[in-house]
Design a protein around this motif. Sequence first.
Motif, mmCIF file in Angstrom:
data_model
loop_
_atom_site.group_PDB
_atom_site.id
_atom_site.type_symbol
_atom_site.label_atom_id
_atom_site.label_comp_id
_atom_site.label_asym_id
_atom_site.label_seq_id
_atom_site.Cartn_x
_atom_site.Cartn_y
_atom_site.Cartn_z
ATOM 1 N N LEU A 94 0.403 -12.279 0.149
ATOM 2 C CA LEU A 94 -0.638 -11.850 -0.780
ATOM 3 C C LEU A 94 -1.133 -10.465 -0.387
ATOM 4 C CD1 LEU A 94 -2.691 -15.191 -0.761
ATOM 5 C CD2 LEU A 94 -0.814 -14.587 -2.287
ATOM 6 N N GLN A 95 -1.575 -9.700 -1.401
ATOM 7 C CA GLN A 95 -2.105 -8.360 -1.145
ATOM 8 C C GLN A 95 -3.054 -7.972 -2.269
ATOM 9 O OE1 GLN A 95 0.741 -5.111 -1.172
ATOM 10 N NE2 GLN A 95 -0.282 -4.117 0.561
ATOM 11 N N LYS A 96 -4.244 -7.442 -1.916
ATOM 12 C CA LYS A 96 -5.231 -7.055 -2.925
ATOM 13 C C LYS A 96 -4.835 -5.757 -3.616
ATOM 14 C CE LYS A 96 -9.140 -9.373 -0.695
ATOM 15 N NZ LYS A 96 -10.489 -9.203 -0.103
ATOM 16 N N THR A 97 -4.539 -4.732 -2.831
ATOM 17 C CA THR A 97 -4.115 -3.433 -3.363
ATOM 18 C C THR A 97 -2.933 -2.954 -2.531
ATOM 19 O OG1 THR A 97 -5.515 -2.077 -1.928
ATOM 20 C CG2 THR A 97 -6.523 -2.934 -3.950
ATOM 21 N N PRO A 98 -2.210 -1.933 -3.006
ATOM 22 C CA PRO A 98 -1.059 -1.450 -2.236
ATOM 23 C C PRO A 98 -1.403 -0.949 -0.837
ATOM 24 C CG PRO A 98 -0.942 -0.666 -4.496
ATOM 25 C CD PRO A 98 -2.277 -1.315 -4.351
ATOM 26 N N SER A 99 -2.661 -0.577 -0.602
ATOM 27 C CA SER A 99 -3.062 -0.088 0.717
ATOM 28 C C SER A 99 -3.704 -1.169 1.578
ATOM 29 C CB SER A 99 -4.033 1.089 0.569
ATOM 30 O OG SER A 99 -5.206 0.684 -0.134
ATOM 31 N N SER A 100 -3.902 -2.363 1.019
ATOM 32 C CA SER A 100 -4.537 -3.452 1.763
ATOM 33 C C SER A 100 -3.533 -4.119 2.704
ATOM 34 C CB SER A 100 -5.095 -4.493 0.797
ATOM 35 O OG SER A 100 -6.050 -3.936 -0.075
ATOM 36 N N PRO A 101 -4.030 -4.836 3.720
ATOM 37 C CA PRO A 101 -3.115 -5.611 4.577
ATOM 38 C C PRO A 101 -2.379 -6.672 3.763
ATOM 39 C CG PRO A 101 -5.285 -5.397 5.599
ATOM 40 C CD PRO A 101 -5.419 -4.896 4.196
ATOM 41 N N VAL A 102 -1.207 -7.034 4.219
ATOM 42 C CA VAL A 102 -0.439 -8.115 3.596
ATOM 43 C C VAL A 102 -0.800 -9.409 4.308
ATOM 44 C CG1 VAL A 102 1.851 -9.048 3.143
ATOM 45 C CG2 VAL A 102 1.433 -6.604 2.876
ATOM 46 N N ASN A 149 -1.486 -5.280 9.060
ATOM 47 C CA ASN A 149 -1.838 -3.931 8.627
ATOM 48 C C ASN A 149 -0.556 -3.130 8.412
ATOM 49 O OD1 ASN A 149 -2.890 -1.406 8.168
ATOM 50 N ND2 ASN A 149 -3.970 -1.242 10.112
ATOM 51 N N ILE A 150 -0.305 -2.740 7.161
ATOM 52 C CA ILE A 150 0.945 -2.049 6.837
ATOM 53 C C ILE A 150 0.757 -0.547 6.672
ATOM 54 C CG2 ILE A 150 1.882 -4.095 5.708
ATOM 55 C CD1 ILE A 150 1.207 -2.698 3.030
ATOM 56 N N SER A 151 -0.444 -0.048 6.950
ATOM 57 C CA SER A 151 -0.737 1.370 6.697
ATOM 58 C C SER A 151 0.162 2.302 7.509
ATOM 59 C CB SER A 151 -2.203 1.663 6.994
ATOM 60 O OG SER A 151 -2.505 1.386 8.358
#
Length: 241
Positions: A94-102, A149-151
């Motif tokens: 699950l992810q809220k926005t493309p920059s959010s953690p997965v 954290n995928i940033s």
Amino acid sequence: MSGCEWDDETGEIRAFSQFGYDGEDFMSLNLQTLTWTASKPEALIIKLTWDTYEAMLNDYKYNLLNVFPDLLKKTIQYGGSFLLRTDLPSVSLLQKTPSSPVTCHTTGFYPDRADLFWRKDGEELHEDVDKGEILPNHDGTFQMSVDLNISLIAPEDWKKYDCVFQMSGVKDDIITKLDKSVIRTNWVPPSVFPAGAVIGVVVGLLLLLLCITGLFMWRKKTNGFRAANTSDSADRHSDPN
């Protein structure tokens, strides 16, 4: 405290009977010699007395090596469907926005002797992860999630990451690869909104603003007219001519 342990593979039975006092070991029974072992000097006088009670010692031995194991085996037999129950979970990314953690989310597993973690190239990650607690579901099963954290992860390195679910007593792990195509999200890019819908919202806001402005001007005009009439009436009543 008295009890027994049964190894269902070898058939070995390990029994024990022990006493404690004030939070410390006091005295225990040695089933090999059928004598008591004093753990503290104060227990020695009781040990010497109880070692002479042959009938009591034989009762202890029979209960610990026969009665208790039979009760344990029957309990496991009758409750096996519950005690040995194993439910595997469904796993979602699950992810809220493309920059959010997965978020790797698992739900519906039982029992709660489970673990969930992210790993890279087969090694468990301890940094850039946020692990949640195991929580109960309304149906008696459990759920758990862990964030990644995928940033700082380059898109070409996503294939190196996966989420792993492990359960005690289950041989195979459930492994979910970090893949954009399987991530679920409710986020919608602004460019996806229909142009007609945007124009409709803008026109609606303009009409609302015009209505509010017109109402304000009408009320101001109405209130000013009434104030003039009141003043004129007062002047006419005060003129003696």
